[in-house]
Design an enzyme around this catalytic site. Structure first.
Site, PDB file in Angstrom:
ATOM      1  N   ARG A 211       0.815  -1.220   0.000  1.00 12.73           N
ATOM      2  CA  ARG A 211       0.000   0.000   0.000  1.00 12.73           C
ATOM      3  C   ARG A 211       0.847   1.268   0.000  1.00 12.73           C
ATOM      4  O   ARG A 211       0.332   2.346  -0.277  1.00 12.73           O
ATOM      5  CB  ARG A 211      -0.927   0.009   1.216  1.00 12.73           C
ATOM      6  CG  ARG A 211      -2.138  -0.882   1.075  1.00 12.73           C
ATOM      7  CD  ARG A 211      -3.215  -0.532   2.083  1.00 12.73           C
ATOM      8  NE  ARG A 211      -4.409  -1.317   1.841  1.00 12.73           N
ATOM      9  CZ  ARG A 211      -4.731  -2.430   2.495  1.00 12.73           C
ATOM     10  NH1 ARG A 211      -3.919  -2.864   3.441  1.00 12.73           N
ATOM     11  NH2 ARG A 211      -5.829  -3.087   2.222  1.00 12.73           N
TER      12      ARG A 211
ATOM     13  N   PHE B   5      -8.331   2.326  -5.570  1.00 13.28           N
ATOM     14  CA  PHE B   5      -7.296   1.296  -5.699  1.00 13.28           C
ATOM     15  C   PHE B   5      -6.894   0.717  -4.344  1.00 13.28           C
ATOM     16  O   PHE B   5      -6.749   1.450  -3.358  1.00 13.28           O
ATOM     17  CB  PHE B   5      -6.032   1.922  -6.308  1.00 13.28           C
ATOM     18  CG  PHE B   5      -5.868   1.685  -7.792  1.00 13.28           C
ATOM     19  CD1 PHE B   5      -6.633   0.780  -8.489  1.00 13.28           C
ATOM     20  CD2 PHE B   5      -4.897   2.387  -8.493  1.00 13.28           C
ATOM     21  CE1 PHE B   5      -6.463   0.579  -9.842  1.00 13.28           C
ATOM     22  CE2 PHE B   5      -4.708   2.191  -9.854  1.00 13.28           C
ATOM     23  CZ  PHE B   5      -5.493   1.282 -10.530  1.00 13.28           C
ATOM     24  N   GLU B   6      -6.662  -0.597  -4.309  1.00 10.99           N
ATOM     25  CA  GLU B   6      -6.060  -1.281  -3.154  1.00 10.99           C
ATOM     26  C   GLU B   6      -6.764  -0.959  -1.839  1.00 10.99           C
ATOM     27  O   GLU B   6      -6.138  -0.786  -0.797  1.00 10.99           O
ATOM     28  CB  GLU B   6      -4.563  -0.964  -3.065  1.00 10.99           C
ATOM     29  CG  GLU B   6      -3.788  -1.495  -4.260  1.00 10.99           C
ATOM     30  CD  GLU B   6      -2.301  -1.221  -4.181  1.00 10.99           C
ATOM     31  OE1 GLU B   6      -1.815  -0.953  -3.079  1.00 10.99           O
ATOM     32  OE2 GLU B   6      -1.631  -1.276  -5.224  1.00 10.99           O
ATOM     33  N   GLY B   7      -8.085  -0.888  -1.918  1.00 10.67           N
ATOM     34  CA  GLY B   7      -8.885  -0.586  -0.740  1.00 10.67           C
ATOM     35  C   GLY B   7      -9.460   0.809  -0.829  1.00 10.67           C
ATOM     36  O   GLY B   7      -8.736   1.793  -0.674  1.00 10.67           O
TER      37      GLY B   7
END
Length: 649
Positions: free
Chosen positions: A306, A436-438
């Site tokens: 992240r 993105f990514e959460g």
């Protein structure tokens, strides 16, 4: 009714039928994938518990000098290459990163930045890897996304953390040399709720491997990747645990069809795919970490993965600050440069201070991640959440400062002889980082779950409707012992001593404020848990504000410690740290007010009526999108009927 399988080794219940899971089952799957142990210190975890552990970040961590020297050499060459050989405007116009750019970055080693040197990679630290992404993103955000998806969540990182020696020897040298990887988890009807994963991996009768069947959506790098990390559900059986499992899959395997390259509002050069798997054979030696470990691998990988998105957000903030500063000094309105008008001055101050704050959070998180003695799952999640939100605000304010020119494309500006500052593109490219990514909403819940972990570990059974009287009684005893010791620590702390943190000079007052506020935040969280108990998980707006307060406190801590550490080289940054903390304290005050004075319950009730169509008359008078297609396209397993649009480099 959907049944579940209980796994004896602690992974928890997993649905036997994809796509049909209850809310409880979905939570169980997510909970089973968490890292449950806290065997290393975490500044963020302590902060939410009301413990301001400044000793965990002060003195400011330092990188190994030898690593710094190697990284600086690469960053110099990489920056020179990007500046002279890569045309970001052309990538935006053509929606395509040229083949020669892939090859040029491969020659420099950019695809192996996070891969250990013994496998042919550069072995950069998280800090220097993120600085490389800043450089790349400042020329073309699509290149930054390419490199990030390849190394942060693609094949290199899961193998680095969970791969066997044989897997590392087979795959990592290829990736370090320039082959591209992708991560495939999302499906047309599966986003942040992985319990509904429908892609299957059926073991073959001879035990040699698995047959993959399913469709994956939004696979960044999916059209160019030669190695894939694919998440698929292995059915449980006799002697087989099953569950969601991670596989390394050769991108050219028979039965893989890249059916579409997806297009987006920003990141126009992104190679993002819709990919179908039909009876794709994957040898058993390509399983990463074992059956049923896929989600845990994905979440653990993201703890450091992240950090790549905030790196590009920080780069965007730096770029925006440069444009805003030069424009505000050059553009004259009403007899003065626009930067001297208070309305614009406030925006400039916000951009400068927030960029410094984001960079401080990111650098600190990277340095903590580079030291294996730290658990940075909360810190990494906080900086991803904070930077993605703040960078979006920075880009929006930059457009406002630039006025009509902020809304105009770079090509249009250049065509009439003006500097082609692609401000509108910045806004479009940054928007995806909040998803993105959460997504921001999921990040709020993820961080909140970690923030209350200490409470749930001692008192969770008290509010668990499935817990029997015996478990509840034991939990009551544990909770009594824990809170008898913990609650008194929230009443008085070092932040109330007028001379505390005096070594930080003019920033000492801000650190005292952080210490006091962390205790106030912990008290508020405890009160909310006492009030709502098991219903707490549904108070998502409340939890979001709790997390946002924690993010601001983490940012304030980072800027103060960093400014003090670099006082000799950059004494002016004490001013920036002070500015940031003053702005952050106002945001924190507003968030605390919102904890208890809000329209949350009214909004939830209204939303039910809205969805039910009670206020549909408000929609009258416009032509709405046609309703002849579904919101989510259904798919069926089987061979592909579409052309393969895979791009061969």
């Amino acid at each position: 009714m959907t049944t579940t399988q209980n796994n004896a080794d602690g992974v928890g219940p997993l649905p036997t039928e994809a796509g049909q899971v209850s809310e409880k089952e979905a939570r169980q799957v997510a909970e089973a994938a968490r890292e449950s142990a806290w065997d290393r210190p975490s500044f963020g975890k302590e902060l939410f518990l009301g413990r301001f552990r400044l000793d965990l970040i002060d003195p400011w961590p330092r990188s190994d000098p030898a690593d710094v020297a190697r990284a600086d050499e690469f960053l110099g060459a990489f920056g020179a290459y990007l500046g002279s050989e890569v045309d970001g405007a052309a990538i935006e116009r053509d929606a395509r990163i040229p083949d020669e750019v892939f090859h040029g970055m491969a020659r420099l080693g950019a695809f192996g930045m996070k891969i250990d040197r013994r496998y042919g990679g550069l072995g950069l630290s998280n800090l220097h890897y993120c600085r490389a992404l800043m450089l790349a993103g400042s020329v073309s955000p699509a290149i930054g996304a390419l490199l990030s998806a390849h190394q942060s969540i693609g094949v290199p990182q899961p193998l680095k953390m969970f791969g066997t020696p044989e897997q590392k020897d087979r795959f990592l040298p290829r990736l370090a040399a320039g082959e591209v990887s992708a991560f495939l988890l999302t499906e047309p009807d599966v986003g942040s709720d992985p319990a509904r994963l429908a892609t299957t991996a059926e073991p073959t009768a001879d035990g040699a491997g698995y047959r993959l069947n399913g469709v994956k959506l939004w696979a960044t790098n999916g059209t160019v990747a030669t190695l894939l990390v694919v998440m698929a559900r292995v059915p449980a059986g006799e002697g087989r645990r099953g569950g969601i499992t991670a596989f390394v899959v050769e991108g050219d395997s028979e039965g893989i069809t890249v059916e579409r390259r997806n297009s987006f509002v920003g990141l126009r050069g992104l190679e993002n795919s819709l990919t179908r798997f039909h009876d794709v054979f994957v040898p058993r030696e390509n399983v990463i970490g074992g059956e049923g470990k896929g989600l845990k691998i994905a979440l653990t990988t993201l703890n450091t993965g992240r950090l790549s998105l905030p790196a590009m957000c920080v780069g965007a903030g730096k770029w925006a600050l440069n444009v805003a500063r030069e424009w505000a000094g050059d553009r004259v309105q009403w007899g003065r440069p626009v930067g001297e008008h208070e309305a614009v001055a406030k925006k400039l101050a916000f951009i400068a201070a927030t960029t410094y704050g984001m960079e401080s959070m990111l650098d600190l998180s990277c340095l903590l991640a580079d030291d294996d003695r730290n658990d940075i799952r909360i810190e990494a999640a906080l900086v991803k959440l904070y930077a993605s939100e703040m960078a979006w605000r920075i880009a929006d304010e930059l457009i406002q400062i630039r006025g009509g020119r902020g809304y105009e494309t770079a090509d249009s500006l250049e065509a009439r002889g003006e500097r082609p500052a692609a401000v509108e593109q910045l806004l479009r490219d940054l928007r995806i980082n909040r998803i993105f990514e959460g997504s921001t909403e999921i990040m709020h819940l993820l961080i909140a779950r970690e923030a209350v972990d200490a409470h749930l570990s001692v008192a969770g059974d008290i509010i668990d409707p499935d817990a029997g009287l015996g478990r509840k009684a034991k939990a009551g005893a544990r909770a009594g012992a824990f809170y008898a010791k913990w609650l008194p620590t929230l009443a008085v702390g070092r932040g109330q001593a007028p001379g505390a943190y005096q070594e930080f000079g003019p920033l000492a007052g801000h650190l005292r404020h952080v210490e006091r506020t962390s205790r106030k935040l912990a008290r508020s969280t405890f009160y909310a848990m006492s009030r709502w108990q098991g219903k707490m998980e549904r108070k998502q707006a409340f939890l979001g504000r709790v997390v946002d307060i924690g993010a601001e406190l983490f940012a304030m801590s980072a800027v103060c410690v960093r400014a003090y550490a670099e006082l000799a080289e950059h004494p002016e940054n004490v001013e920036l740290a002070d500015l940031f903390c003053r702005q952050a304290r106002l945001r924190v005050d507003e968030l605390f007010t919102g904890l208890w004075s809000n329209t949350d319950s009214v909004d939830v009730a209204a939303a039910k009526r809205i969805v039910a169509g009670r206020y549909a008359s408000v929609e009258a008078g416009v032509l709405t999108p046609p309703a002849d297609l579904p919101w989510v396209a259904p798919w069926q397993p089987g061979p592909s009927t579409a052309d393969d649009v895979r791009r061969r480099l």
